[in-house]
Design a protein around this motif. Structure first.
Motif, PDB file in Angstrom:
ATOM      1  N   ILE A  43       0.864  -1.180   0.000  1.00 29.66           N
ATOM      2  CA  ILE A  43       0.000   0.000   0.000  1.00 29.66           C
ATOM      3  C   ILE A  43       0.901   1.230   0.000  1.00 29.66           C
ATOM      4  O   ILE A  43       1.803   1.350   0.833  1.00 29.66           O
ATOM      5  N   VAL A  44       0.659   2.126  -0.940  1.00 29.63           N
ATOM      6  CA  VAL A  44       1.385   3.399  -0.985  1.00 29.63           C
ATOM      7  C   VAL A  44       0.440   4.456  -0.460  1.00 29.63           C
ATOM      8  O   VAL A  44      -0.692   4.588  -0.931  1.00 29.63           O
ATOM      9  N   PHE A  45       0.891   5.205   0.515  1.00 28.51           N
ATOM     10  CA  PHE A  45       0.046   6.165   1.214  1.00 28.51           C
ATOM     11  C   PHE A  45       0.707   7.531   1.152  1.00 28.51           C
ATOM     12  O   PHE A  45       1.813   7.711   1.651  1.00 28.51           O
ATOM     13  N   TYR A  46       0.055   8.494   0.505  1.00 26.59           N
ATOM     14  CA  TYR A  46       0.583   9.848   0.370  1.00 26.59           C
ATOM     15  C   TYR A  46      -0.063  10.759   1.403  1.00 26.59           C
ATOM     16  O   TYR A  46      -1.270  10.715   1.593  1.00 26.59           O
ATOM     17  N   ARG A  47       0.743  11.566   2.065  1.00 28.41           N
ATOM     18  CA  ARG A  47       0.235  12.542   3.050  1.00 28.41           C
ATOM     19  C   ARG A  47       0.788  13.909   2.713  1.00 28.41           C
ATOM     20  O   ARG A  47       1.904  14.041   2.213  1.00 28.41           O
TER      21      ARG A  47
END
Length: 69
Positions: A43-47
Motif C-alpha cells: 500500500i502506498v500512502f501519500y500525506r
C-alpha cells in the motif's frame, strides 16, 4: 475517498485523519471485490500538510490504524 481530520485546536491542526481505519477497510474491500478476492501486497500512502514537529505523532497514529485495518 475523503474523510475529515481531527478539528483544529486553537491555531494548530493535529493533521490526523479521523477515520483512517474505516476508510482503509472500505478501500481494501473495494480492491478485493475488483481483484479476484485478494488483497494488495503493498500500500502506498501519500500525506500532505504535516509539519516536522507533527510527523512522528501522525506516523504512529496512522500506521497503527492501517495495521488494524
Amino acid at each position: 475517498s475523503c474523510h475529515i481530520e481531527y478539528p483544529k485546536l486553537g491555531r494548530c491542526s493535529l493533521e490526523i485523519i479521523k477515520d483512517l481505519k474505516t476508510m482503509s477497510i472500505d478501500l481494501l474491500q473495494v480492491f478485493a471485490k475488483t481483484c479476484g478476492n485478494r488483497l494488495p501486497n503493498r500500500i502506498v500512502f501519500y500525506r500532505d500538510g504535516v509539519s516536522d514537529g507533527q510527523y512522528q505523532k501522525v506516523l504512529d497514529n496512522e500506521v497503527n490504524q492501517l495495521k488494524e485495518a
